[in-house]
Motif scaffolding. Structure first.
Motif, PDB file in Angstrom:
ATOM      1  N   ARG A 202       0.866  -1.171   0.000  1.00 59.19           N
ATOM      2  CA  ARG A 202       0.000   0.000   0.000  1.00 59.19           C
ATOM      3  C   ARG A 202       0.901   1.217   0.000  1.00 59.19           C
ATOM      4  NH1 ARG A 202      -2.315  -1.220   3.927  1.00 59.19           N
ATOM      5  NH2 ARG A 202      -2.374  -0.640   5.468  1.00 59.19           N
TER       6      ARG A 202
ATOM      7  N   THR B  76       1.693   4.951   0.537  1.00 59.46           N
ATOM      8  CA  THR B  76       1.072   6.023   1.309  1.00 59.46           C
ATOM      9  C   THR B  76       1.573   7.407   0.893  1.00 59.46           C
ATOM     10  OG1 THR B  76       2.735   5.720   3.045  1.00 59.46           O
ATOM     11  CG2 THR B  76       0.650   4.548   3.304  1.00 59.46           C
ATOM     12  N   ARG B  77       2.750   7.480   0.296  1.00 59.10           N
ATOM     13  CA  ARG B  77       3.276   8.756  -0.200  1.00 59.10           C
ATOM     14  C   ARG B  77       4.030   8.479  -1.488  1.00 59.10           C
ATOM     15  NH1 ARG B  77       7.840  11.127  -0.863  1.00 59.10           N
ATOM     16  NH2 ARG B  77       8.936   9.441   0.147  1.00 59.10           N
TER      17      ARG B  77
ATOM     18  N   GLY C  18       5.510   3.406   1.849  1.00 54.00           N
ATOM     19  CA  GLY C  18       4.318   2.580   1.933  1.00 54.00           C
ATOM     20  C   GLY C  18       4.464   1.509   2.981  1.00 54.00           C
TER      21      GLY C  18
END
Length: 79
Positions: free
Chosen positions: A17, A19-20, A28
């Motif tokens: 995933r 995230t940035r 992530g």
């Protein structure tokens, strides 16, 4: 950059995933090894799909060691 997929630098999993996401790096979480990761874009193509090699986070090296490669352009090792 065409893809927002990033491989975990620890285990090489694509089950992550992000995230940035920036042009030169991404952060992530890996859903397989349950650890956060920081990945630097491939110097050749800018992709973040660089495989891991268990404790050899190749994306943090100035030049990728031969044990890892970028899955977008196929480059790895010293260029």
């Amino acid at each position: 950059m065409e893809t927002q997929e990033a491989f975990c630098v620890r285990c090489g999993s694509a089950d992550t995933r992000v995230t940035r996401l920036e042009q030169t790096s991404a952060d992530g979480d890996c859903l397989r090894c349950d650890q956060p990761f920081h990945v630097t874009a491939c110097q050749n193509c800018g992709g973040f799909r660089i495989d891991g090699s268990f404790d050899v986070p190749g994306t943090r090296f100035e030049n990728l060691p031969e044990t890892v490669k970028c899955w977008d352009c196929g480059r790895g090792g010293s260029h």
